[in-house]
Design an enzyme around this catalytic site. Structure first.
Site, PDB file in Angstrom:
ATOM      1  N   SER A   1     -36.298 -15.598  29.991  1.00 30.69           N
ATOM      2  CA  SER A   1     -37.388 -16.454  30.378  1.00 30.69           C
ATOM      3  C   SER A   1     -37.756 -15.881  31.620  1.00 30.69           C
ATOM      4  O   SER A   1     -37.070 -15.199  32.461  1.00 30.69           O
ATOM      5  CB  SER A   1     -36.813 -17.864  30.491  1.00 30.69           C
ATOM      6  OG  SER A   1     -36.531 -18.311  29.475  1.00 30.69           O
ATOM      7  N   CYS A   2     -38.970 -15.949  31.863  1.00 32.32           N
ATOM      8  CA  CYS A   2     -39.638 -15.556  33.248  1.00 32.32           C
ATOM      9  C   CYS A   2     -40.222 -16.678  33.613  1.00 32.32           C
ATOM     10  O   CYS A   2     -40.824 -17.775  33.096  1.00 32.32           O
ATOM     11  CB  CYS A   2     -40.719 -14.458  32.894  1.00 32.32           C
ATOM     12  SG  CYS A   2     -39.891 -12.986  32.175  1.00 32.32           S
TER      13      CYS A   2
END
Length: 80
Positions: free
Chosen positions: A8-9
């Site tokens: 995830s970012c």
């Protein structure tokens, strides 16, 4: 073949009315394997930074401050 983690970012956008000093703040991090062993470090000088941001995923656009600070980044080591 090297194992690549796709995680995830997180992007944080803070508007002028949400910061104590009226600054607009844009920040992003990219999650990855631990420990991180970046293959490339770059320093982005204030004079080399754009003065306008346009999202590639939406219609969001904003003019950036005329007096930015320098910053470091660890982009992908492989171009493209």
């Amino acid at each position: 073949m090297a194992k690549r983690y796709v995680g995830s970012c997180t992007t944080v956008l803070v508007g002028k009315k949400a910061s104590i000093d009226g600054s607009t703040i844009i920040a992003r991090n990219e999650d990855g394997e631990s420990p991180l062993h970046p293959q490339k470090f770059v320093y982005v000088k204030p004079e080399d930074q754009p003065r306008h941001y346009q999202s590639v995923l939406s219609k969001f656009a904003i003019d950036l401050p005329a007096d930015p600070l320098g910053y470091t980044a660890t982009p992908e080591a492989e171009e493209g």
